[in-house]
Design a protein around this motif. Structure first.
Motif, PDB file in Angstrom:
ATOM      1  N   PHE A  15      -4.430  -0.733  -3.281  1.00 56.22           N
ATOM      2  CA  PHE A  15      -5.107   0.535  -2.821  1.00 56.22           C
ATOM      3  C   PHE A  15      -6.086   0.388  -1.658  1.00 56.22           C
ATOM      4  N   MET A  16      -6.647   1.339  -1.201  1.00 59.04           N
ATOM      5  CA  MET A  16      -7.504   1.336  -0.076  1.00 59.04           C
ATOM      6  C   MET A  16      -8.773   0.294   0.129  1.00 59.04           C
ATOM      7  N   PRO A  17      -9.300  -0.141  -0.766  1.00 58.26           N
ATOM      8  CA  PRO A  17     -10.164  -1.102  -0.706  1.00 58.26           C
ATOM      9  C   PRO A  17      -9.608  -2.522  -0.582  1.00 58.26           C
ATOM     10  N   ALA A  40       2.923  12.895   9.431  1.00 64.13           N
ATOM     11  CA  ALA A  40       4.229  13.033   8.367  1.00 64.13           C
ATOM     12  C   ALA A  40       5.174  13.869   9.005  1.00 64.13           C
ATOM     13  N   GLU A  75       6.343   5.395  11.891  1.00 65.07           N
ATOM     14  CA  GLU A  75       6.760   6.050  10.860  1.00 65.07           C
ATOM     15  C   GLU A  75       5.337   5.727  10.101  1.00 65.07           C
ATOM     16  N   ILE A 123      -6.764  10.263   7.355  1.00 65.10           N
ATOM     17  CA  ILE A 123      -6.836   9.205   6.579  1.00 65.10           C
ATOM     18  C   ILE A 123      -5.647   8.247   6.964  1.00 65.10           C
ATOM     19  N   ILE A 128      -8.572  -2.442   3.115  1.00 62.36           N
ATOM     20  CA  ILE A 128      -9.699  -2.746   4.183  1.00 62.36           C
ATOM     21  C   ILE A 128      -9.937  -4.256   4.226  1.00 62.36           C
ATOM     22  N   PHE A 161       0.805  -1.250   0.013  1.00 61.91           N
ATOM     23  CA  PHE A 161      -0.080   0.081   0.037  1.00 61.91           C
ATOM     24  C   PHE A 161       0.755   1.175   0.136  1.00 61.91           C
ATOM     25  N   SER A 162       1.822   1.139   0.777  1.00 57.42           N
ATOM     26  CA  SER A 162       2.940   2.407   0.878  1.00 57.42           C
ATOM     27  C   SER A 162       3.628   2.731  -0.486  1.00 57.42           C
ATOM     28  N   ARG A 163       3.690   1.691  -1.285  1.00 55.06           N
ATOM     29  CA  ARG A 163       4.390   2.034  -2.451  1.00 55.06           C
ATOM     30  C   ARG A 163       3.397   2.172  -3.621  1.00 55.06           C
ATOM     31  N   GLY A 164       1.910   2.250  -3.310  1.00 55.36           N
ATOM     32  CA  GLY A 164       1.066   2.220  -4.320  1.00 55.36           C
ATOM     33  C   GLY A 164       0.769   1.165  -5.496  1.00 55.36           C
ATOM     34  N   GLU A 165       1.135   0.170  -4.805  1.00 58.35           N
ATOM     35  CA  GLU A 165       0.954  -1.216  -5.660  1.00 58.35           C
ATOM     36  C   GLU A 165      -0.571  -1.818  -5.100  1.00 58.35           C
TER      37      GLU A 165
END
Lengths: 349, 214
Positions: B61-63, B182, B199, B106, B66, B55-59
């Protein structure tokens, strides 16, 4: 062993050896290349980045002839809220042009969202008209799509931040899709009013701040704005180095938006018809400036190489290698700028 | 089935976002007499940490995040049934809030979703929460840990204010505190006297579990 002064991503000062700086440059480059699936910087570029970081002097600058233009987001407000100088916005435009040498600037409202602005646009257009009468530089109007404002209780749409934790995925996605329609309508409306007021362009700032639907709203609004007002410039500014997937399945022109890094974000921005792309790479406060700027330059270089429109990199608090601190330190700001222009080949800042 | 296979299946069920499979693996582990804590720590938790990283790499997503957390929660519920007494000592309550003046939540939501999957009861106070309210809720709910999130340099001082208020009221030793957001760093945590800094959400899970042991 000699040490060089630099900073952490939160702005605190530290001393690092040459070996430590080189190691962090390499790690930052590798991190960006791994996440973005893009090439590393070359050894020559990393060596030059080391030179920039360790240059003597508090302030550094680009070589003569390498200067680039600047745009800004909510630039006309910043003298008021950063410097505590109460100044009417059209006057701030003049100060930015004639005193600070800005190449362009945008006027934005303190409620920096199109949804908020549409209701007071009749107060905003005279500010734009006055600025246009006095300024030579291009003056844009800027705000954020800010999709979250369309959710209940502030807006008409169900709140996906509440639905998602309940695993109501379909409902959360439907709410985001509905919010896109509202946001696009508001952005196009405000752009039209500003066009009539003489604006040179519209800045859709921080697209993606509420996730992929937010970015999509910026793209769709750009399409419509360019269709209705072809000579109105559009700048799309991003919100982060990758588009957060709050929805996850939204596509634009057959490409899934969630998870796109700057070199792919810019291609969609081009397709939508934007004139400038504002690339964003977030600063990690726990890492050093050498790590952060190496990572940022790696992303930006790949983005500029892929782009056919100008890329103006966001270099402010917490982005573009700049530290996340109230007043970004000048040593970090000027080094980041030089590196992004001379190594990243940024067209503007 | 070997321990290694069970652990791998547990991890894979989370990565595949397969709730039915996760429950099946949990039941199988119990049936075969495998330590539920080990299955949780070395199987399901490995999966959820990998999900957090992706998720932190954008690979992903939120759904997906969850739903994988839901799968984890279902598996944990099964394992919980076999944990008597011992589990109750390991799981506690936590207060979580975004500090006053800050409306960003978020990241907090993601962190809570993951922490809850580990059997920690999280009382989410939402965003823009004054220090007095945080302390009051911690007292009311009998929390062990207080977590605060700040996304702005201008709101970070409220994390320090919490530490000061806890000390003033003689409650500091009663709670463990953890901070995130952040602009926050380990140095900031050390400076204000917080017990831990995370972090990201995945690290937050581990840190909270560690704090719960004390």
């Amino acid at each position: 062993m000699s040490e060089f002064f630099t900073r952490m991503g939160d702005g605190s000062g530290i001393y690092m050896t040459a070996a430590e700086i080189r190691e962090d440059i390499l790690k930052g480059v590798k991190e960006a290349a791994d996440h973005g699936k893009i090439p590393d910087l070359t050894q020559e570029e990393m060596d030059y980045l080391f030179d920039i970081i360790t240059m003597p002097g508090n302030i550094v600058g680009v070589e003569r002839g390498r200067e680039v233009v600047s745009t800004s987001d909510s630039g006309s407000c910043k003298m008021t809220y950063h410097a505590n100088i109460a100044m009417e916005r059209s006057m701030a435009v003049m100060v930015s042009e004639k005193v600070l040498g800005a190449d362009s600037i945008d006027i934005g409202n303190m409620d920096y969202s199109y949804k908020a602005v549409k209701q007071i646009v009749h107060n905003e257009t005279p500010v734009m008209e006055l600025a246009q009468l006095n300024a030579v530089i291009p003056v844009l109007y800027g705000s954020m799509p800010n999709l979250g404002l369309y959710t209940k209780p502030d807006g008409p749409v169900e709140n996906w931040s509440e639905l998602l934790p309940l695993a109501k995925i379909d409902e959360a996605c439907a709410a985001q899709e509905e919010a896109v329609e509202h946001a696009v309508r508001d952005m196009v409306f405000v752009a039209g009013e500003m066009y009539e007021a003489g604006a040179d362009g519209i800045n859709l700032d921080t697209c993606g701040a509420s996730g992929d639907a937010d970015f999509l709203a910026g793209l769709l609004a750009t399409e419509k704005i360019k269709e209705k007002y072809p000579d109105l410039g559009v700048e799309i500014g991003a919100a982060g180095e990758f588009v957060l997937g709050m929805h996850g399945k939204l596509e634009y022109d057959g490409t899934r938006i969630a998870g796109l890094y700057p070199h792919k974000q810019v291609k969609l921005t081009e397709k939508a018809g934007a004139n400038i792309f504002g690339a964003v790479v977030n600063t990690n406060t726990n890492k050093t400036f050498p790590w952060n700027i190496a990572r940022t330059v790696t992303f930006v270089k790949a983005c500029v190489e892929a782009a056919e429109i100008p890329v103006h990199v966001n270099v402010g608090m917490g982005v573009g290698g700049i530290s996340m601190s109230e007043i970004p330190p000048i040593d970090v700001v000027t080094r980041a700028d030089k590196a992004l222009i001379e190594i990243g080949k940024a067209d503007g800042l | 089935m070997s321990l290694e296979s069970i652990l791998n299946d547990a991890k894979q069920a989370i990565l595949d976002i397969d709730e039915d499979k996760a429950v099946e693996v949990a039941r199988q582990a119990i049936a075969e007499g495998i330590d539920p804590v080990k299955v949780l720590a070395d199987g399901f938790s490995v999966g959820i940490r990998t999900i957090g990283d992706l998720f932190s790499r954008g690979e992903i997503f939120m759904p997906e995040l969850i739903l994988s957390a839901q799968a984890m929660k279902a598996a944990v519920a099964v394992l919980d049934e076999s944990l008597v007494g011992e589990a109750a000592e390991k799981i506690g309550k936590m207060i979580f809030a975004t500090v006053e003046g800050d409306v960003h939540d978020i990241g907090k939501g993601i962190a809570i979703a993951l922490i809850q999957t580990q059997g920690v009861e999280v009382i989410d106070l939402g965003r823009d929460v004054p220090v007095d309210k945080i302390i009051e809720e911690a007292e009311t709910h009998g929390a062990k840990v207080i977590g605060t999130s700040a996304l702005l340099t201008t709101t970070m001082p409220n994390q320090e204010k919490l530490e000061i208020e806890l000390r003033k009221r003689g409650l500091r030793e009663k709670y463990k505190t953890i901070i995130g957001g952040a602009p926050c760093t380990q140095r900031w945590a050390d400076k204000i006297g917080a017990d831990a800094y995370a972090e990201d959400a995945a690290e937050g899970v581990n840190k909270v579990l560690e704090l719960m042991k004390h």
